[in-house]
Design an enzyme around this catalytic site. Structure first.
Site, mmCIF file in Angstrom:
data_model
loop_
_atom_site.group_PDB
_atom_site.id
_atom_site.type_symbol
_atom_site.label_atom_id
_atom_site.label_comp_id
_atom_site.label_asym_id
_atom_site.label_seq_id
_atom_site.Cartn_x
_atom_site.Cartn_y
_atom_site.Cartn_z
ATOM 1 C CD GLN A 1 -2.629 -1.237 2.633
ATOM 2 O OE1 GLN A 1 -2.794 -2.308 3.182
ATOM 3 N NE2 GLN A 1 -3.124 -0.120 3.139
ATOM 4 N NE ARG B 1 -12.997 -0.245 5.396
ATOM 5 C CZ ARG B 1 -13.604 -0.677 4.314
ATOM 6 N NH1 ARG B 1 -13.793 -1.956 4.122
ATOM 7 N NH2 ARG B 1 -14.047 0.178 3.412
ATOM 8 C CB CYS B 2 -8.838 1.603 11.862
ATOM 9 S SG CYS B 2 -8.338 2.707 13.207
ATOM 10 C CD GLU C 1 -8.567 3.590 8.046
ATOM 11 O OE1 GLU C 1 -7.608 2.987 7.572
ATOM 12 O OE2 GLU C 1 -8.460 4.551 8.826
#
Lengths: 177, 291, 780
Positions: free
Chosen positions: C218, C365-366, C735
Site C-alpha cells: 500500500q 481497516r484502521c 475507515e
C-alpha cells in the site's frame, strides 16, 4: 549484497502426468498435467487464464469459482485431471462477441466490486445461481453467494448486481454455454 | 498450499475401484467430491499414495425410491438433496441438512457418500442417517454387506469401512404415515461445522402417540451420536412440552462434546438440549402435515 | 464524437477500473509471470518459542525441483537476518537461533514450481528445543517473566514503551468531583485483515543490477526507501511496482520476511522469484490488529453532563513493535478517545509489551488505534447513560460538542475541524423510528423477549498528516500529485498513494475533471510504480483524499494559473481580465469569449506566449494543515435468543458525514465495506491463542469472515459538513464505519440484556459468550 545459500542441482519433479481434453471457454484444449495439479493451477499457469483467483486454499472463500459443466465449483478443491472431457467456463468466457454478460454489467453498474479480487468467483457463482433460479429473492441471492467471501463491499451492492442481471436476463437471455 | 504427489486412477466400475483399493493395501483413498480430502491433502494432513476417483463410475449418483427404501448412490451431490422434489416432499430432514452442509458451491461437488463415510463428527448427514434408521451398502472384494448407520461410526475418521471397502449406497427406509423429521444446525456462519446440530425423526400413530423416534447429534462427540435413551423415552409419549423437555435432557446427556472455539462442554451440551427440543417440535409439526 | 460527460465532484461516475476487473483482466501480483521464474515457499515454526538446534537441508535439497534453501544463518552472513520495523524496532527476516512465535518463518525454499517448493518445505527437518512462551501481556510485564528480546543488549524485561497524554492531576480531581463514574475493562482481541488476496511479490534483478519488485504494498515509495536503507542498494536501482491490490486494509503496509527472502533468492539464483503466501501463513504471521486491554472510566454530573475521562491501556505488540504509527505517537491517535464530547479533563496512558506472538497492533481497516478509542468511549457512554437512567440517545444529544464550537480544541490536544454530531444522530433516529423501537422494546421486555437498540456516535481522525507532527521513520506524511495535460487536452495524473479497491482511478479523475473542466474519460490516473509516480506515503488510515486528493486540487489550480495566462494570450486580453467560470476561461463580462482547457493545452505546446515555458503540468506535495475529523451516528437493532445466545441484527442505520463527497456511489461502497469490517470483529472474528501460544484460527474454517448471510442489510444516509481546511472540503471515509460500528453492536446486545444487568461482554459477541453472560445471571 550477496548470500551464500546452498544451491542444489535442478532436477525435474517426478510426474504422474495425464493428458486431458477440456473445453475451456469454448476452446478445445489437450493438455498434459500432473495428477496433483489443481484445476486452478491449470487455468492460471498452464492456460494463463489469471482471472480465476486463489484466496484461501481450503475451499472457504470461493475466489477460485468456475463453472464445470455449468455447475459452480471451487477450482482449488478439484484436480485438473477430473475435468477431462468437461466444459469449463471462467470469467474470461463471460463476455461474448464484445458484449458483456448481464452479470458483468450488473457488477459495474451497481458498484458490486471494489478491489476486484473476489469478483470473478462471485460473478461465476451469480451466473450459475441465475441459471438455476432466474428470479431470486434477496434472501436466495444472499444464500446463493454465501460460498464466496468479499472483504470490500459488504455484499449490499453484489445483491443489487445480481438483481440487475436477473432483470436484464429476463428481458434478453444471454447466449453461451 | 499444494498437495503432495500421488498416483491417480479413474475406474469406471465399482469392482475396478475395489481392486485398486486392494492393490494399494490401505495406501489409497477414494476421491468422491474431494471437498474435505483435497483440502486435507493441501494441508498435508493426509498423503495417500493413490487416489481412486469414483466420479467416472456410471449410475452411482442416483436418488430414487423403490417399494422399501430411498436409495442414494454414493456420488449423489449434497446439493441434489435440497434440489430433489422427492427429498423435499418425503424426506425434508435431508433437504434441511442438504441446505446446511458447508456452502452452496462446496455442495455442488461434495457427495452424500463422502459425507456419511468420511467419519468426521462435523459432517451433517451421519446424524440424519442415524435418526432415519438408514443403512449403508458397503462393497469389498468379498461382495456387498450392509451396515446400519447407527453402528457405522467408531471414532473420529474411523468407521466400519474396511481398508479395501467402498460405500456404494445409502438406504433410508420409506416413511410410513405419521412420519415427521427435521434437522437443525446451529453454526457460527455459513461454511462452519455445527456448534451443535440435531436430527430427529418421529412416527406418530393415529391416536397422536409417538410410535418411534430417532435422534442423531452432530459434532458433539468423537463421532455422530445416536441418542438412544432419548429416542427410546419418547416412545408412547404424546409429545407434550414436558415430554420434549425430558427428551432434550436425555439427548444432552448423550452428547460428549469437546472444547473448541465454538464454546465449552457445558455450552454445547446445553445447545444439544435446546435444539433437540426445538427440532422435535418441528418434526412433530411435520408429522402432522406441517412444513 | 460527442464530448463525454464531465463527471465532476458529486457525481456517481461508474468506476474506470471495473473495465478490467469484471473481465478477469486485473493484474495482481500472482498474475505476473516472467520467463525462468522460480517459486519461494516458507517453512514455519510449530512452536511459539523455541531454540533452533539445527536446520537440516539435505532432504529438501534432494526434493525434485528444489534449488535452494535459505536460512537465517545464510542471511546473517549478509547482515540481513534482522530488519527494522516502521516503529524503529527490529524484526527477524529469518531466525538464526530462536523462534519467537507459532508460525514464524524459519526457512525459505526455492524451487522450479510451487508444488515442488511445497514438497521442499514439507521435507525440511528442523530440530527445536521448546522454550517457555509468554502469551499474556500482563504476565509478560510481571516481575520475573522470561525476557523475550534477549537479542537486545541490556533489555531486562518485556516492556516496550510507555506513552501518556493529558493532565493526570486535573483528571483525578475531576473524577473525584463527579456525581457518577463508570469504569469498565474492555478487551479488544487480536484480529486479522484477511484481504482475499494474500501477500506476495515477484523479485527480479536485471543485467544492470536493477531490482524490480512487484509487490502487494500500500506504500510503494516508503518501501523503496526502506529497501534501499536496509540492503545498501542505491535507491535509483530499486523499483517497486504495486500492481492491482486485492484488498489491503492496512495489512499490506508492513514489510514481511517473505518479501525480503524473495529478493535475496532473486539475487542469489539470478532468476526472478515469486512468493505468494498461503492463507495459513497469512493468518498466523501477518499484520494483526488490536490486542488492546483497555481500562477506562468516565464521570458525569448528576444532571448528565460528562466531566472527565481516564484510560489505562496495555497493548500487546507481539515479539516486536511493527505497527505503522506516526513516530511521535506510538499508541497511534488513541487520544481521540474523548470522542464527540467536550470532556474538560482527560488522561490517557498506554504501555506496550512484548509477547511470543507475531507483530500486533498494526491494522484492520484502521491502523492508528482510532477504532479502539471510538469503541471505548461509545461503550462507556452507554454504561454511563444506564447509570444515570437516561436514554442513550438523549444522553449523547445532551453532551455533544455543538456545531458552533468548531474548530474545537479537544482536551487531549486535537483541533476538530468541523462537525454536526446532533444532526447525524437525529437523522439516524428518524430513519430507524427510534421512539417506536423503544416502545416495541418495552412491550417485548414484558413478555421476556430480548430486543436491543445500540447507538454509536463516533468521531474519526484521518488524513495524516501535518508534517510538524506526523512522520514515519522520519519521512513526513505528505502526499503528492503530478498532472500533465497533453496537447489534445487529455490528462495523465500520477499519485503517491495506492488504491486497493478504493477506486482512485475514478475519484481522482473526478477531482481533476472538476478543477480542469476536462471530462473524466479523458483523464488517466496512475499509481504504484516508484519509477514513475511522485513520492508519497501511500494509502492507509483514510489518508488518500485528505492528502493526495488535496494535492490533486492544488496541482490543478497551479495549472489553471499558468493556463489563464495562455488563455489571455489566445483571447488577446490581459490575464487580469480572465476568469475561470463554468469550467472555462472567460473574458470577464463577455461570456461568449472563452477558451477551454483543451484549447489552452494545445496552445501550451503550439502557441504559447513568448518567454513562457512550454507545456502544461504541475506537481504538488500537499502538507495538510490539520487532520480531518469525519463523524457519524450508527444505530443497530438486535434480537437475542436467550436460550442459545445467538444475536440477529434486524436493522442497522448508518449516518455518515465525511464532508464534501466526490463520488456518492463509491463513498457508499466504502461505508458498506467498513460496516462489514465493524460487524465482523464485533460478532465473529478473533485470532485466539491457547495457553501454550498456538494460533487457534489458522484457516478460514476458524477465522470467521462474514458471508452475505450473516452480514446485516446496511442502510446508509449522509449529512455533509465540509472540512474548512481541505481545498475541496473533503474528509476521509474508508475507515469511518469500521471505527464506528462495533460499539453500536455491543451497545445493542447489552441493551437487549438489560434485564440481566450485564455491563460488558468482550467482543466478538459469540453465542457462547452471550450464553455465558446470561447463564451467569440466570443459571437455569
Amino acid at each position: 549484497m550477496a548470500v551464500d545459500a546452498v544451491v542444489a542441482k535442478s532436477t525435474l519433479p517426478v510426474n504422474s502426468s495425464k493428458t486431458i481434453h477440456v473445453t475451456v471457454n469454448g476452446v478445445a484444449r489437450a493438455s498434459t498435467v500432473d495428477a496433483r495439479t489443481l484445476l486452478v493451477s491449470y487455468l492460471r499457469e498452464h492456460l494463463t487464464l489469471t482471472g480465476t483467483h486463489i484466496g484461501c486454499d481450503t475451499g472457504h472463500c470461493g475466489a477460485c469459482t468456475v463453472l464445470v459443466d455449468g455447475k459452480a465449483v471451487k477450482s482449488c478443491m478439484m484436480l485438473a485431471v477430473q475435468t477431462d472431457g468437461c466444459e469449463v467456463r471462467t470469467v474470461e468466457g463471460l463476455e461474448m462477441a464484445g458484449k458483456l454478460h448481464p452479470v458483468q454489467e450488473g457488477f459495474t453498474k451497481e458498484h458490486g466490486l471494489q478491489c476486484g479480487y473476489c469478483t470473478p468467483g462471485m460473478m461465476m457463482t451469480s451466473v450459475a445461481l441465475l441459471a438455476k433460479n432466474p428470479n431470486p429473492t434477496e434472501d436466495e441471492i444472499r444464500r446463493g453467494i454465501s460460498g464466496n467471501l468479499c472483504r470490500c463491499t459488504g455484499y449490499v451492492n453484489i445483491v443489487k448486481a445480481v438483481q440487475y442481471a436477473a432483470k436484464q436476463m429476463a428481458a434478453a437471455p444471454p447466449g453461451g454455454p | 498450499m499444494y498437495p503432495p504427489s500421488f498416483e491417480y486412477y479413474a475406474p469406471t466400475t465399482v469392482e475396478e475401484a475395489i481392486g485398486l483399493l486392494q492393490q494399494h493395501e490401505g495406501e489409497a483413498k477414494i476421491l468422491a467430491g474431494g471437498q474435505s480430502l483435497v483440502a486435507m491433502m493441501k494441508l498435508r494432513l493426509v498423503q495417500p499414495a493413490a487416489l481412486i476417483d469414483i466420479n467416472r463410475i456410471p449410475n452411482l449418483s442416483y436418488i430414487r425410491e423403490d417399494d422399501k427404501f430411498l436409495r442414494i448412490g454414493a456420488t449423489a451431490r449434497t446439493n441434489d438433496l435440497a434440489d430433489s422434489e422427492l427429498i423435499r416432499r418425503r424426506y425434508p430432514i435431508l433437504a434441511d441438512a442438504g441446505g446446511e452442509i458447508a456452502d452452496p458451491i462446496v455442495r455442488n461437488r461434495g457427495t452424500v457418500g463422502g459425507n456419511v463415510s468420511h467419519g468426521d463428527p462435523g459432517n451433517d448427514l451421519p446424524a440424519c442417517m442415524m435418526a432415519l434408521g438408514a443403512e449403508y451398502e458397503v462393497r469389498g472384494a468379498k461382495g456387498a454387506r450392509t451396515v446400519p448407520a447407527r453402528q457405522f461410526y467408531q471414532d473420529t475418521f474411523v468407521t466400519a469401512l474396511g481398508p479395501a471397502e467402498m460405500l456404494t449406497e445409502i438406504r433410508v427406509p420409506k416413511p410410513g404415515p405419521g412420519t415427521g423429521n427435521a434437522y437443525s444446525k446451529m453454526e457460527r456462519k455459513v461454511g462452519d461445522f455445527a456448534t451443535a446440530a440435531v436430527a430427529v425423526q418421529v412416527v406418530v400413530n393415529p391416536t397422536g402417540a409417538i410410535q418411534t423416534a430417532g435422534i442423531g447429534l452432530t459434532n458433539v462427540g468423537a463421532t455422530a451420536i445416536y441418542a438412544a435413551a432419548a429416542s427410546e423415552f419418547l416412545k408412547g409419549k404424546s409429545g407434550t412440552d414436558a415430554d420434549l423437555a425430558k427428551t432434550a435432557e436425555l439427548a444432552r446427556d448423550a452428547s460428549q462434546p469437546g472444547v473448541d472455539n465454538r464454546g465449552s462442554v457445558d455450552f454445547k451440551k446445553d445447545m444439544v438440549r435446546v435444539w433437540t427440543r426445538r427440532t422435535l417440535r418441528r418434526a412433530l409439526d411435520r408429522a402432522k402435515g406441517g412444513k | 464524437m460527442a464530448t463525454p460527460e464531465l463527471g465532476g465532484i458529486g457525481k456517481s461516475v461508474q468506476r474506470k477500473e471495473d473495465a478490467r476487473f469484471i473481465r478477469g483482466k486485473g493484474n495482481y501480483v500472482d498474475d505476473v509471470q516472467l520467463p525462468g521464474m522460480l517459486f519461494l515457499d516458507l517453512a514455519r515454526s510449530p512452536y511459539p518459542h523455541a531454540k533452533i538446534l539445527a536446520i537440516r537441508k539435505e532432504k529438501t535439497l534432494a526434493t525434485p525441483g528444489v534449488l535452494a534453501v535459505i536460512t537465517g544463518k545464510d542471511l546473517e552472513a549478509a547482515k540481513l537476518s534482522w530488519m527494522p520495523t516502521l516503529m524503529s524496532d527490529t524484526q527477524m527476516v529469518l531466525p538464526t537461533d530462536t523462534v519467537m512465535f507459532h508460525g514464524q518463518e524459519v526457512a525459505g525454499v526455492v524451487a522450479t514450481d510451487r508444488y515442488a517448493a511445497a514438497d521442499g518445505v514439507a521435507a525440511l527437518e528442523v530440530d527445536y528445543e521448546p522454550l517457555p512462551a509468554v502469551i499474556d501481556p500482563f504476565k509478560a510485564l510481571a516481575p520475573g517473566a522470561p525476557v523475550i528480546r534477549t537479542d537486545k543488549k541490556d533489555k531486562k524485561d518485556n516492556h516496550i514503551w510507555h506513552w501518556e497524554v493529558g493532565d493526570k492531576a486535573a483528571t483525578e480531581s475531576a473524577l473525584q468531583g463527579s456525581d457518577v463514574v463508570v469504569r469498565e475493562k474492555l478487551y479488544i482481541p487480536r484480529i486479522h485483515v484477511s484481504s482475499i488476496e494474500t501477500c506476495g511479490c515477484v523479485a527480479q534483478v536485471d543485467a544492470m543490477g536493477k531490482l524490480t519488485v512487484w509487490m502487494t504494498t500500500q506504500a510503494p515509495h516508503a518501501i523503496r526507501t526502506v529497501f534501499a536503507l536496509v540492503s545498501g542498494l542505491p535507491e535509483q536501482k530499486i523499483r517497486i511496482i504495486s500492481p492491482d491490490i486485492g484488498g489491503g486494509f492496512g495489512g499490506k503496509v508492513p514489510v514481511y520476511p517473505g518479501y525480503v527472502i524473495a529478493v535475496v533468492a532473486a539475487l542469489t539464483t539470478g532468476h526472478p522469484v515469486k512468493w505468494v503466501e498461503d492463507r495459513t501463513g497469512n493468518l498466523i504471521s501477518d499484520s494483526f490488529a488490536r490486542d488492546y486491554h483497555i481500562e477506562a472510566e468516565i464521570g458525569a454530573s448528576k444532571d448528565g453532563h460528562v466531566t472527565a475521562l481516564r484510560v489505562k491501556t496495555l497493548a500487546d505488540h507481539g515479539y516486536t513493535d511493527a505497527a505503522a504509527n506516526p513516530s511521535k505517537f506510538p499508541a497511534g491517535l488513541f487520544h481521540i478517545i474523548t470522542g464527540s464530547y467536550p470532556f474538560k479533563a482527560a488522561f490517557v496512558e498506554v504501555d506496550a509489551a512484548y509477547t511470543n506472538k507475531p507483530p500486533g497492533g498494526i491494522a484492520y481497516r484502521c491502523s492508528f488505534r482510532v477504532t479502539e478509542a471510538a469503541f471505548a468511549i461509545e461503550r462507556l457512554m452507554d454504561n454511563l447513560a444506564r447509570q444515570l437512567h437516561l436514554d442513550p440517545a438523549e444522553f449523547r444529544l445532551k453532551n455533544f460538542i455543538p456545531p458552533e464550537a468548531f474548530p474545537f480544541p479537544s482536551v487531549l490536544g486535537w483541533t476538530y475541524d468541523s462537525g454536526n454530531y446532533a444532526g447525524a444522530l437525529r437523522k439516524a433516529m428518524e430513519i430507524i423510528h427510534y421512539a417506536d423501537l423503544r416502545k416495541e422494546q418495552a412491550e417485548k421486555r414484558k413478555r421476556g423477549e430480548l430486543m436491543g437498540i445500540g447507538i454509536s456516535s463516533f468521531t474519526e481522525i484521518v488524513g495524516a498528516g501535518p508534517s510538524k507532527t506526523f512522520d514515519i521513520l522520519g519521512i513526513k506524511m505528505f502526499d503528492s500529485a503530478e498532472i500533465r495535460i497533453h496537447p489534445t487536452g487529455k490528462v495523465l495524473a500520477r499519485f503517491g498513494t495506492k488504491s486497493q479497491g478504493q477506486a482512485h482511478e475514478t475519484t481522482y479523475a473526478q477531482i481533476l475533471a472538476e478543477e480542469l473542466g476536462i471530462p473524466v474519460d479523458y483523464i488517466s490516473v496512475e499509481e504504484g510504480d516508484t519509477d514513475t509516480a511522485p513520492y508519497g506515503l501511500g494509502t492507509y488510515a483514510s489518508r488518500s483524499t485528505p492528502t493526495a486528493g488535496a494535492a490533486a486540487a492544488i496541482a490543478c489550480r497551479k495549472i489553471r494559473e499558468k493556463a489563464a495566462k495562455i488563455a489571455a494570450h489566445l483571447l488577446e486580453v490581459s490575464p487580469d481580465d480572465i476568469e475561470w467560470k463554468d469550467y472555462k476561461f472567460q473574458v470577464k463580462g463577455v461570456p461568449g469569449k472563452s477558451k477551454t482547457m483543451a484549447d489552452v493545452a494545445f496552445a501550451a505546446y503550439t502557441n504559447h506566449p513568448q518567454g513562457m515555458e512550454a507545456g502544461l503540468e504541475a506537481v504538488d506535495y500537499y502538507d495538510p494543515p490539520n487532520m480531518t475529523f469525519p463523524f457519524g451516528s450508527y444505530i443497530a437493532v438486535v434480537d437475542v435468543d436467550k436460550e442459545t445466545g445467538q444475536v440477529h441484527t434486524r436493522r442497522f442505520v448508518a449516518v455518515d458525514d465525511c464532508g464534501t463527497i466526490i463520488n456518492p456511489m463509491i463513498v457508499d461502497g466504502q461505508i458498506h465495506g467498513g460496516l462489514t469490517m465493524g460487524f465482523a470483529p464485533a460478532m465473529l472474528e478473533e485470532i485466539p491463542y491457547d495457553a501454550d501460544g498456538n494460533n487457534r484460527a489458522s484457516s478460514f474454517l476458524e477465522y470467521l469472515l462474514p458471508t452475505a448471510v450473516e452480514t446485516p442489510k446496511w442502510e446508509t444516509a449522509k449529512t455533509t459538513t465540509p472540512s474548512p481546511h481541505h481545498p475541496l472540503g473533503a474528509k476521509g471515509v474508508g475507515e469511518s464505519a469500521t471505527v464506528g460500528a462495533p460499539a453500536a453492536f455491543v451497545n445493542a446486545v447489552l441493551d437487549a440484556l438489560e434485564p440481566y444487568g450485564i455491563s460488558n461482554i468482550d467482543i466478538p459477541l459469540t453465542p457462547y459468550k452471550v450464553w455465558q453472560a446470561i447463564h451467569a445471571k440466570d443459571p437455569k
